[in-house]
Write a protein that holds these residues in place. Structure first.
Motif, PDB file in Angstrom:
ATOM      1  N   GLY A 328       0.631  -1.131  -0.432  1.00  0.00           N
ATOM      2  CA  GLY A 328       0.224   0.083   0.339  1.00  0.00           C
ATOM      3  C   GLY A 328       0.894   1.747   0.132  1.00  0.00           C
ATOM      4  N   PRO A 329       0.198   2.417  -0.764  1.00  0.00           N
ATOM      5  CA  PRO A 329       1.297   3.734  -0.798  1.00  0.00           C
ATOM      6  C   PRO A 329       2.222   4.273   0.397  1.00  0.00           C
ATOM      7  N   VAL A 330       0.497   3.909   1.211  1.00  0.00           N
ATOM      8  CA  VAL A 330       0.726   5.011   1.919  1.00  0.00           C
ATOM      9  C   VAL A 330       1.790   4.298   3.690  1.00  0.00           C
ATOM     10  N   ALA A 331       1.399   2.933   3.948  1.00  0.00           N
ATOM     11  CA  ALA A 331       2.262   2.112   4.085  1.00  0.00           C
ATOM     12  C   ALA A 331       4.126   2.887   3.727  1.00  0.00           C
ATOM     13  N   CYS A 332       3.767   1.934   2.224  1.00  0.00           N
ATOM     14  CA  CYS A 332       4.920   2.161   2.122  1.00  0.00           C
ATOM     15  C   CYS A 332       6.051   3.577   2.019  1.00  0.00           C
ATOM     16  N   ALA A 333       5.213   4.977   2.196  1.00  0.00           N
ATOM     17  CA  ALA A 333       5.942   6.222   2.175  1.00  0.00           C
ATOM     18  C   ALA A 333       6.203   6.223   3.842  1.00  0.00           C
ATOM     19  N   GLY A 334       5.562   5.204   4.614  1.00  0.00           N
ATOM     20  CA  GLY A 334       6.397   5.478   5.846  1.00  0.00           C
ATOM     21  C   GLY A 334       7.388   4.674   5.789  1.00  0.00           C
ATOM     22  N   GLY A 335       7.323   3.562   5.228  1.00  0.00           N
ATOM     23  CA  GLY A 335       8.399   2.796   5.257  1.00  0.00           C
ATOM     24  C   GLY A 335       9.677   3.485   4.391  1.00  0.00           C
ATOM     25  N   ILE A 336       9.669   4.262   3.534  1.00  0.00           N
ATOM     26  CA  ILE A 336      10.889   4.807   3.538  1.00  0.00           C
ATOM     27  C   ILE A 336      11.638   5.979   4.362  1.00  0.00           C
TER      28      ILE A 336
END
Ligand SMILES: Cc1ncc(COP(=O)(O)O)c(C=O)c1O
Length: 454
Positions: A328-336
């Motif tokens: 999911g893009p929101v989770a991945c933005a957090g991961g980055i």
């Protein structure tokens, strides 16, 4: 219009708590319910306004601390752009960017990523990857997974079958077949009655005999936590993982590291694989990668393994595994944001430095009270094991257990740590300062002293 239903304001009252399952024994828990309201840095505040030092990052999850503005802003920005992408038909640029970032920071050629939402999903995905990989490469008979007693790989039926904790398994049995257990490298209490270094590292070499007994042509993978958590932070002798690597290579078996806890800086390098200098075929990482902001986990595999999944469509269905929320893009933005925070602030170095300080603190307590038999772990993932007699290694009575008594007292005095009957573990945020480590250790010291005097 339907009116809003009223929400309880006194959320610590039993009648409201009865509406929710928690992970603890509920009747016992509801006598002193822990209901957190807010958090910042290495602190929590509960609904009564009481402050707690968070010595375990929630549960080894808040890697860059609570209320980290960089992560929160990245998530907010992503929510305004694309909150969800279609997982059946494609991905999104943020997931691709995080996959590439993980490939950069992972060891050697571990470079293809499958995203999931939590640790259980990702360890289960690794099991499926191993089985499908062998099918695709002409070894369909390889399906067994070797893992360890006392390990924890997750709550779903497959990851639970790989786990080795009777307290969490028995109640859910029967579990899926195809899982074989070996004893863990608990040096302080060697399951083979030997002593390091004259033991010949039997805990590792015996895995070869187990594979031989099972038939190597039926074994797909060995899955281990580089440092086991349940069981009391089981830190293996330095040869252990190297021996497993060699055994796996010899029998064409995949080596999977469950780095749900040890990944993302916790042991002083980005992954424990780097701390131990052993490259597995698959790394599973979770908790710290999400920072606790949005559910996120990742399975990272070696290039050669991923390549087996690129065959022509008539022969190869691709990796048959997926979940609605993966990548999911929101989770991945957090991961980055989390990986950038760790790299730019050099939090792996801080993990090593504050880990050394934590170790000194534990050693001081050990000398003061003479009831700590062993100190284990690396970086900001360490535990102490309590004994009533240093020479015989005899334990305190198991019920309720000295560790539980100390841990509960610590909670009363504003310190959240991981406690079991015979051990206590710390795993604070990688952002923790020297002063905060000293304060956490001081509360623990006081609680041990008071429990002994009881
Ligand atoms: C080593 C390890 N693997 C897997 C899991 C399962 O992760 P989750 O609870 O996110 O499903 C955990 C959770 O505690 C864990 O510690």
């Amino acid at each position: 219009m339907t009116p809003h239903l009223p929400l309880p304001t006194q959320t610590t009252e039993e009648k409201f708590l009865r509406q929710i399952f928690v992970r603890d024994q509920m009747a016992e828990w509801s006598k002193h319910p822990l209901v957190m309201e807010r958090a910042d840095g290495v602190f929590y505040w509960d609904v009564t306004g009481k402050r707690y030092y968070d010595a375990i990052s929630g549960i080894y999850t808040a890697s860059v601390g609570h209320n980290n503005r960089r992560v929160i802003e990245a998530i907010k920005k992503q929510l305004d752009t694309l909150h969800f992408s279609p997982p059946m038909h494609g991905t999104n640029p943020i997931a691709v960017q995080l996959a590439n970032l993980l490939a950069e920071v992972a060891p050697d050629d571990l470079s293809t990523v499958k995203f999931e939402c939590g640790g259980s999903e990702v360890t289960e995905a690794a099991i499926k990857l191993a089985r499908q990989y062998h099918r695709l490469t002409g070894n369909p008979g390889k399906y067994k997974i070797i893992s360890r007693y006392q390990s924890w790989h997750g709550s779903t039926m497959g990851s639970l079958a790989a786990s080795g904790l009777k307290s969490r398994k028995t109640v859910n049995e029967p579990l899926p077949a195809g899982f074989v257990k070996v004893f863990p490298p608990t040096c302080y209490r060697c399951p083979f009655g030997k002593s390091y270094p004259d033991c010949g590292i039997t805990c590792a070499t015996i895995v070869d005999s187990v594979i031989d007994m099972e038939d190597p042509s039926t074994v797909a993978a060995i899955m281990v936590e580089p440092i086991g958590h349940t069981g009391g932070v089981i830190d293996p002798p330095e040869e252990y993982l190297r021996i497993l690597r060699e055994i796996c290579d010899r029998h064409n078996i995949l080596l999977i590291f469950d780095e749900i806890i040890t990944g993302v800086g916790r042991t002083g390098q980005m992954f424990a694989a780097q701390t131990f200098g052993v490259t597995p075929d698959v790394i599973c990482t979770g908790k710290g990668l999400s920072g606790g902001y949005i559910p996120l986990s990742a399975m990272i595999c070696r290039k050669g393994i991923a390549e087996a999944f690129w065959g022509p469509i008539e022969k190869n269905p691709g990796f048959v595994e997926g979940h609605t929320w993966e990548g999911g893009p929101v989770a991945c933005a957090g991961g980055i944001a989390i990986i950038h925070e760790i790299l730019e602030r050099d939090l792996c170095r801080n993990s090593r430095e504050q880990g050394a300080r934590l170790r000194s603190g534990f050693e001081r307590i050990s000398q003061k009270y003479g009831i700590i038999g062993d100190i284990r772990g690396k970086g900001l993932f360490q535990a102490i094991e309590f004994v009533s007699d240093l020479k015989t290694k005899a334990q305190f009575p198991a019920k309720p257990g000295f560790g539980v008594r100390v841990g509960k007292r610590a909670l009363e005095q504003g310190l959240l740590c991981r406690f079991d009957p015979h051990w206590i573990a710390f795993g604070p945020a990688l952002t923790v300062t020297a002063e905060q480590i000293d304060e956490m250790v001081a509360i623990l010291d006081k609680c041990i002293g008071e429990t002994l005097a009881e």
